[in-house]
Write an enzyme that holds these catalytic residues in place. Structure first.
Site, short mmCIF file in Angstrom:
data_model
loop_
_atom_site.label_atom_id
_atom_site.label_comp_id
_atom_site.label_asym_id
_atom_site.label_seq_id
_atom_site.Cartn_x
_atom_site.Cartn_y
_atom_site.Cartn_z
N GLU A 1 7.83 7.19 -13.61
CA GLU A 1 7.45 7.23 -15.03
C GLU A 1 6.97 8.62 -15.40
OE1 GLU A 1 4.93 4.15 -16.52
OE2 GLU A 1 6.07 2.53 -15.58
N GLU B 1 2.44 -0.48 -10.69
CA GLU B 1 1.15 0.20 -10.88
C GLU B 1 -0.03 -0.63 -10.37
OE1 GLU B 1 1.07 1.27 -15.05
OE2 GLU B 1 2.06 3.17 -14.64
#
Length: 837
Positions: A255, A186
């Site tokens: 995710e 991320e």
């Protein structure tokens, strides 16, 4: 069709598929093209789920993996946690809950693949995002940028993990289960904060990863500028609109949030399964072929592993498998059926591009049309309005915010909003039958009252207020700040102002507790403003500043501060610049009171008058665990704030005294419309967590040691221990519902098959009681069924015959089975059973 990515080495291989099973030990090639991951030359549609090995124990890893496979997963995904694998630079630890090799091999033994997210930055609501604290103290280092000191350490750890996996033959090309690896995590969310250094760092991380020659693809999640051949992937509640940054890369979702994490002082978030299933179906409808649930099993932040600030000890995440390893129904079963329905369409989805068709306002169809047939997804993305639509000459009812799956472009075998799988009866009147609660022996308690302030030779003096993390180096949650204030005249009252960067602090004046301040997860900063009385002469002011997990997310999170930064009297006298005395850790920590070797130490006091509701006190007792093999839970609702240990193993931080806001929750949550982490909340006005997980493997027959360090004040005599000996389950299925997904066969007519009501118990439990059974027009919900206006006679004996004594049972929902109590109206079957050992 995009080109095959050819930068990864190719090996000869044999791959055996049976559903989603592969035979370990045979070399396997893994590449990718624009549609999917390509395993041994075959495009694959893959369901994955996150299970973090340290958030459970090795004894239950096989069960978690088995339940994941039975739930329809092909892949298990996990981060690698640098700070616990290398707690001291150059000294590695891969044992117990951190035995990464053992975990990966267990996944392989179950016939599943592995996605290893090496990072080494994890985030994961894990302490310091997974970075070791020693990294912070390398002079001149800057994290996650082009800093050479950081890159050297990161590369060294990447090499360590990749080499370890290669030595154990765990990459797919070696016959192992690892088909994907991830570098960084991320970073695209924070890259802007690092300027040109961020962009250069992404290029470096990518080239460093590829050079390690894992022979499997690498991914970067949330990284739009991930360079070839790295696959950029999506994280979020919805990823149907995500597009990779290259036409040669598949659409992947690393995710898919099954819920959200829990923080002290916050209400409990949850995500309705109808919305989660909708988001997953939409992703595959629009061309996705790899999707991972974050989390599929969340588990527990044992010890001080929880990140921060103020992330709770439970990491349940409202996942399909709950914190204790039990199936969360109907989430697990409904998603299992979704996986089956999408798998039936696999050949179409991985080999064809969809044709989009508008079938009305907020109504969409995606059709995968091939020479051998077609599959279709019909979606109603309206937030509130159901719709009747015509498609291919047939009429379909589409509930709002739902997707229907038609594997032959004709028959609906699954709709995301129609939950026909079994449900739990959590919160019903039957819970007392399956949850056993025991009080601990109050006479067995002993205690140790800590002295306030700096008491030991390891205290030290320094000018000004020191930042806490740099001072404690995270070896303890606690840092004492002490100063003496001299008053020449008579006793007087003054206004004391204290500013802190977080996370909590106790204020003592002349050894007397005068205040408590704390922040929250979104803002750790807080102040303590207090009118205090100072005596003539010397007065002691002592602050115990407390950490509740190091920051784990955000730009430059690694340099976020904590602790006291300002102390003033009457807004005039600034004590911050004076000389302070410090002590890292508490008295009980130095005495090792949590250690089993000190259980019989003479420092412990005993007697008939157990001191309760006192700050800075240690308690210990022995307890005999309830019989059985299942996990245990410690109910700490009577305590304030602190930490707990069982037989020397930390079960984490507790904070029941911190109540969530009294508003913002609702009895039910409308799944329709976009979800976010604040949409669906429960337990407003209550503690975020009162039950604390004790793995069964941490206790033994006979007496076991429980130790608590209570910071605020509580009553340990009211602590109870719980175990689960069964479960109540139910289902409610209509004649109009589709038949079970696994009963559908190509070229069959789904409308000719009847729906079924299916119930199953956890492995080792059996159905011991049918509490309710009705066919006709039953009303209510699980735990609160009633027969309604019409009901067939003799339903209960039929269900008892089919279900009692069995681990699972299935009953056809049909008037041929039960008769027709009310002709001309759709009927349904509702059943509630009790499973037990």
């Amino acid at each position: 069709m995009g080109r095959l990515c050819s930068v990864f080495l190719i090996f000869s291989s044999i791959l055996i598929f049976g559903g989603h099973y592969f035979e370990g030990g045979s070399a396997t090639t893994v590449t990718y093209d624009s549609k999917a991951l390509v395993i041994d030359g075959k495009r694959r549609l893959l369901f994955s789920g996150s299970i973090h090995y340290p958030r459970s124990t090795p004894e239950v890893w096989p069960e978690l993996i088995r339940k994941s496979k039975e739930g329809g997963l092909d892949v298990i995904e996990s981060y690698v946690f640098w700070n616990y694998h290398e707690p001291v630079r150059g000294q590695y630890y891969f044992e117990g809950r951190f035995d990464l090799v053992k975990f990966v091999k267990m996944v392989q033994e179950a016939g599943l693949f592995v996605h290893l997210r090496i990072g080494p930055y994890a985030c994961a609501e894990w302490n310091y995002g997974g970075f070791p604290m020693w990294l912070h103290f390398i002079p001149g280092i800057q994290f996650r940028t082009t800093n050479s000191l950081f890159k050297n350490e990161m590369e060294r750890f990447l090499v360590k993990i990749v080499t370890l996996m290669k030595e154990q033959n765990l990459f797919a090309s070696q016959g192992g289960p690892i088909i994907l690896s991830q570098v960084e995590n991320e970073y695209g969310n924070v890259e802007w904060a690092y300027g040109i250094g961020g962009a250069l760092y992404v290029q470096w991380a990518a080239s460093t990863a590829v050079a390690l020659n894992t022979t499997v693809p690498w991914v970067m999640c949330q990284q739009e500028d991930a360079p070839d051949p790295i696959i950029n992937t999506c994280n979020g509640f919805y990823c149907d609109r995500f597009t990779p940054n290259s036409a040669s890369k598949p659409k992947m979702w690393t995710e898919s949030y099954s819920g959200w994490f829990l923080s002290f002082g916050y209400a409990i978030p949850y995500r309705p399964v109808e919305d989660l299933a909708f988001s997953v179906a939409r992703f595959f409808e629009t061309g996705g072929t790899f999707q991972n649930y974050y989390m599929y099993f969340g588990g527990t932040n044992f010890g001080r592993t929880a990140g921060g600030p103020l992330v709770a000890t439970s990491y349940d995440y409202d996942a399909p498998i709950d914190e204790y390893g039990f199936l969360r129904q109907p989430k697990w079963s409904h998603l299992r059926d979704l996986h089956k329905a999408i798998k039936i369409c696999e050949d179409y989805l991985v080999n064809l591009d969809p044709t989009y068709m508008s079938i009305g306002s907020n109504l969409e169809a995606h059709i995968y049309n091939g020479t051998a047939g077609c599959a279709a997804f019909l979606a109603n993305i309206d937030h509130s309005l159901d719709a009747n639509v015509s498609f291919n000459g047939n009429l379909y009812t589409l509930p709002a915010w739902s997707v229907s799956i038609l594997p032959d472009c004709k028959n609906v075998i699954f709709n995301t909003a129609k939950v026909v799988s079994q449900k739990s009866t959590a919160g019903s009147s039957h819970q007392h039958k399956v949850n056993k609660e025991y009080f601990l022996e109050s006479s067995a308690w002993q205690w140790y009252k800590e002295q306030v302030g700096t008491q030991y030779n390891n205290s030290f003096v320094a000018p000004g207020l020191l930042e806490q993390i740099n001072t404690t180096r995270d070896i303890s949650d606690y840092l004492w700040y002490s100063i003496s204030i001299n008053v020449n005249e008579e006793a007087k009252e003054v206004f004391l102002h204290i500013g802190s960067l977080g996370h909590a602090a106790l204020l003592f004046i002349n050894k007397r507790l005068e205040g408590f301040g704390y922040g929250d997860h979104d803002d750790a900063n807080f102040t303590i403003d207090k009118q205090i009385k100072l005596n003539q002469g010397n007065n002691s002011l002592e602050l115990l500043s407390m950490m509740v997990g190091l920051q784990n997310y955000g730009p430059w999170f690694d340099i976020a501060g904590a602790g006291i930064y300002l102390v003033t009297l009457d807004a005039v006298e600034d004590l911050s610049v004076r000389e302070w005395t410090y002590q890292v850790g508490t008295e009980g920590e130095y005495l090792g009171l949590d250690n089993v070797n000190h259980a019989n130490s003479s420092v412990w006091s005993s007697g008939n008058l157990l001191p309760t509701n006192q700050s800075l006190i240690w308690y210990k007792t022995s307890f005999t665990p309830p019989e059985g093999n299942g996990p245990l839970a410690l109910n700490l609702s009577s305590m304030g704030k602190g930490q707990a240990w069982v037989n020397g193993q930390s079960i984490g931080r507790y904070w029941p005294a911190y109540l969530s806001p009294s508003t913002g929750c609702s009895e039910g949550c409308d799944y329709r419309g976009p979800y976010d982490s604040n949409k669906c909340l429960k337990s407003c006005g209550q503690p975020a967590q009162i039950l604390y997980h004790i793995p069964r493997s941490w206790v033994h027959p006979g007496k076991n040691l429980l130790v608590l360090h209570e910071e605020l004040g509580g009553d340990p005599t009211k602590i109870t221990i719980l175990t689960k000996t069964g479960e109540a389950a139910c289902a409610h299925v209509s004649e109009l519902d589709p038949p079970p997904v696994d009963s559908w066969k190509p070229n069959s007519t789904a409308t000719s098959m009847d729906p079924e009501l299916r119930l199953s118990c956890e492995q080792g439990w059996h159905i011991v009681l049918v509490n309710f059974a009705s066919f006709g027009m039953p009303q209510g919900q699980c735990g609160f069924f009633s027969h309604g206006t019409c009901s067939s006679d003799g339903v209960l004996p039929i269900i008892q015959k089919e279900c009692i004594g069995r681990e699972s049972c299935s009953v056809t929902v049909s008037t041929l089975e039960f008769g027709d109590p009310c002709p001309g109206v759709p009927k349904s079957l509702a059943v509630e059973v009790l499973c037990s050992e």
